[in-house]
Scaffold this motif. Structure first.
Motif, mmCIF file in Angstrom:
data_model
loop_
_atom_site.group_PDB
_atom_site.id
_atom_site.type_symbol
_atom_site.label_atom_id
_atom_site.label_comp_id
_atom_site.label_asym_id
_atom_site.label_seq_id
_atom_site.Cartn_x
_atom_site.Cartn_y
_atom_site.Cartn_z
ATOM 1 N N VAL A 1 47.708 42.023 47.990
ATOM 2 C CA VAL A 1 46.282 42.261 47.785
ATOM 3 C C VAL A 1 45.875 41.407 46.587
ATOM 4 O O VAL A 1 46.520 41.459 45.535
ATOM 5 C CB VAL A 1 45.982 43.750 47.488
ATOM 6 N N ARG A 2 44.825 40.604 46.765
ATOM 7 C CA ARG A 2 44.321 39.788 45.655
ATOM 8 C C ARG A 2 43.133 40.507 45.027
ATOM 9 O O ARG A 2 42.133 40.781 45.700
ATOM 10 C CB ARG A 2 43.888 38.413 46.153
ATOM 11 N N VAL A 3 43.247 40.795 43.755
ATOM 12 C CA VAL A 3 42.158 41.428 43.008
ATOM 13 C C VAL A 3 41.384 40.298 42.343
ATOM 14 O O VAL A 3 41.908 39.609 41.468
ATOM 15 C CB VAL A 3 42.706 42.420 41.958
ATOM 16 N N ASN B 1 21.296 51.913 34.859
ATOM 17 C CA ASN B 1 20.086 52.098 35.679
ATOM 18 C C ASN B 1 20.410 52.498 37.116
ATOM 19 O O ASN B 1 19.534 52.548 37.968
ATOM 20 C CB ASN B 1 19.234 50.833 35.658
ATOM 21 N N GLY B 2 21.696 52.755 37.398
ATOM 22 C CA GLY B 2 22.095 53.184 38.733
ATOM 23 C C GLY B 2 22.450 52.036 39.667
ATOM 24 O O GLY B 2 22.931 52.264 40.769
ATOM 25 N N GLN B 3 22.233 50.810 39.252
ATOM 26 C CA GLN B 3 22.563 49.654 40.079
ATOM 27 C C GLN B 3 24.053 49.352 39.994
ATOM 28 O O GLN B 3 24.750 49.832 39.116
ATOM 29 C CB GLN B 3 21.768 48.422 39.602
ATOM 30 N N ARG B 4 24.514 48.547 40.938
ATOM 31 C CA ARG B 4 25.910 48.116 40.966
ATOM 32 C C ARG B 4 25.992 46.679 40.504
ATOM 33 O O ARG B 4 25.135 45.872 40.816
ATOM 34 C CB ARG B 4 26.445 48.194 42.395
ATOM 35 N N GLU B 5 27.041 46.364 39.765
ATOM 36 C CA GLU B 5 27.269 44.994 39.323
ATOM 37 C C GLU B 5 28.636 44.559 39.828
ATOM 38 O O GLU B 5 29.631 45.251 39.613
ATOM 39 C CB GLU B 5 27.234 44.912 37.802
ATOM 40 N N ILE B 6 28.660 43.418 40.498
ATOM 41 C CA ILE B 6 29.925 42.854 40.959
ATOM 42 C C ILE B 6 30.312 41.805 39.938
ATOM 43 O O ILE B 6 29.539 40.892 39.637
ATOM 44 C CB ILE B 6 29.791 42.245 42.362
ATOM 45 N N LYS B 7 31.499 41.971 39.363
ATOM 46 C CA LYS B 7 31.921 41.088 38.277
ATOM 47 C C LYS B 7 33.422 40.864 38.346
ATOM 48 O O LYS B 7 34.111 41.452 39.169
ATOM 49 C CB LYS B 7 31.540 41.718 36.938
ATOM 50 N N ALA C 1 41.270 38.923 31.820
ATOM 51 C CA ALA C 1 41.777 37.780 32.586
ATOM 52 C C ALA C 1 43.010 38.191 33.387
ATOM 53 O O ALA C 1 43.221 37.735 34.502
ATOM 54 C CB ALA C 1 42.107 36.625 31.645
ATOM 55 N N ALA C 2 43.814 39.084 32.818
ATOM 56 C CA ALA C 2 45.008 39.558 33.521
ATOM 57 C C ALA C 2 44.628 40.429 34.717
ATOM 58 O O ALA C 2 45.455 40.679 35.590
ATOM 59 C CB ALA C 2 45.899 40.346 32.568
ATOM 60 N N GLY C 3 43.374 40.898 34.764
ATOM 61 C CA GLY C 3 42.916 41.740 35.871
ATOM 62 C C GLY C 3 42.836 40.991 37.182
ATOM 63 O O GLY C 3 42.937 41.588 38.250
ATOM 64 N N LYS C 4 42.640 39.664 37.131
ATOM 65 C CA LYS C 4 42.665 38.852 38.352
ATOM 66 C C LYS C 4 44.129 38.624 38.667
ATOM 67 O O LYS C 4 44.839 37.941 37.936
ATOM 68 C CB LYS C 4 41.958 37.511 38.136
ATOM 69 N N ARG C 5 44.574 39.231 39.762
ATOM 70 C CA ARG C 5 45.992 39.201 40.044
ATOM 71 C C ARG C 5 46.254 39.408 41.531
ATOM 72 O O ARG C 5 45.378 39.811 42.270
ATOM 73 C CB ARG C 5 46.716 40.278 39.245
ATOM 74 N N THR C 6 47.479 39.150 41.930
ATOM 75 C CA THR C 6 47.937 39.437 43.277
ATOM 76 C C THR C 6 48.979 40.539 43.167
ATOM 77 O O THR C 6 49.902 40.445 42.359
ATOM 78 C CB THR C 6 48.537 38.182 43.934
ATOM 79 N N VAL C 7 48.797 41.592 43.952
ATOM 80 C CA VAL C 7 49.648 42.767 43.893
ATOM 81 C C VAL C 7 50.382 42.904 45.223
ATOM 82 O O VAL C 7 49.787 42.728 46.289
ATOM 83 C CB VAL C 7 48.795 44.031 43.625
ATOM 84 N N SER C 8 51.655 43.230 45.153
ATOM 85 C CA SER C 8 52.454 43.419 46.369
ATOM 86 C C SER C 8 52.176 44.778 46.991
ATOM 87 O O SER C 8 52.019 45.770 46.287
ATOM 88 C CB SER C 8 53.947 43.326 46.042
#
Length: 181
Positions: free
Chosen positions: A75-77, A86-92, A97-104
């Motif tokens: 799974v690629r994060v 304000n109740g809105q969603r933000e895609i970020k 930087a370590a949060g972008k990763r590939t998990v087995s």
């Protein structure tokens, strides 16, 4: 002291420089499966991925079909969804930087992910893997209930896990009886 105007710092507080954080409890494999059994089938994969892959809620609901590679069991994060005041969603990007990763993906949950992709994920590479019962995107913050934790740890109070509810809709809250009841 650093300017060499005094020999020692008179403002010393014993133990002030150390923080003692207690060990956070973790769930067992059995408890992850117990929780996965209590939620609606469409949320089973989210519970298993949170439990076995260690993904955060925002990362889970930010996944698309193209992020899940069953052939290579990864799974690629690449993104996370956050709730704004304000109740809105933000895609970020994930928190760090370590949060972008590939998990087995462990083989034991592969059949559950295959079933989830087949039954609940929108078609195409950009298909959202965590849409709600009515096809709407998942809430940016998880709903909680007092019954969920008791399903995992009978007799406990409060809620450690989320029920993965959607804002504006009600999902049934299921409880499993305490062991031995």
């Amino acid at each position: 002291m650093s300017d060499e105007l005094i020999r020692r710092n008179p403002c010393q507080v014993k133990g002030a420089g150390s923080v003692h954080t207690p060990e956070r409890p973790t769930v067992t494999v059995k408890e992850v499966y117990a929780l996965a059994e209590t939620v609606q089938p469409r949320y089973r994969a989210l519970v298993l991925m949170a439990g076995f892959l260690g993904l955060r809620w925002g990362e889970l609901i930010g996944l698309h079909r193209r992020d899940v590679d069953l052939e290579h069991r990864t799974v690629r994060v690449r993104r996370a969804v956050a709730a704004l005041s304000n109740g809105q969603r933000e895609i970020k990007a994930p928190k760090s930087a370590a949060g972008k990763r590939t998990v087995s993906i462990p083989g034991v949950i592969l059949p559950d992910l295959q079933e989830h992709l087949k039954r609940f994920v929108e078609a195409g590479a950009m298909g959202v893997s965590s849409s709600g019962p009515r096809g709407r995107p998942r809430a940016a913050t998880p709903s909680t209930c007092s019954g969920t934790r008791r399903a995992v740890r009978p007799g406990s109070r409060g809620c450690t896990f989320m029920t993965f509810g959607t804002r504006g809709t009600r999902s049934p809250r299921q409880q499993v009886p305490a062991q031995g009841s």
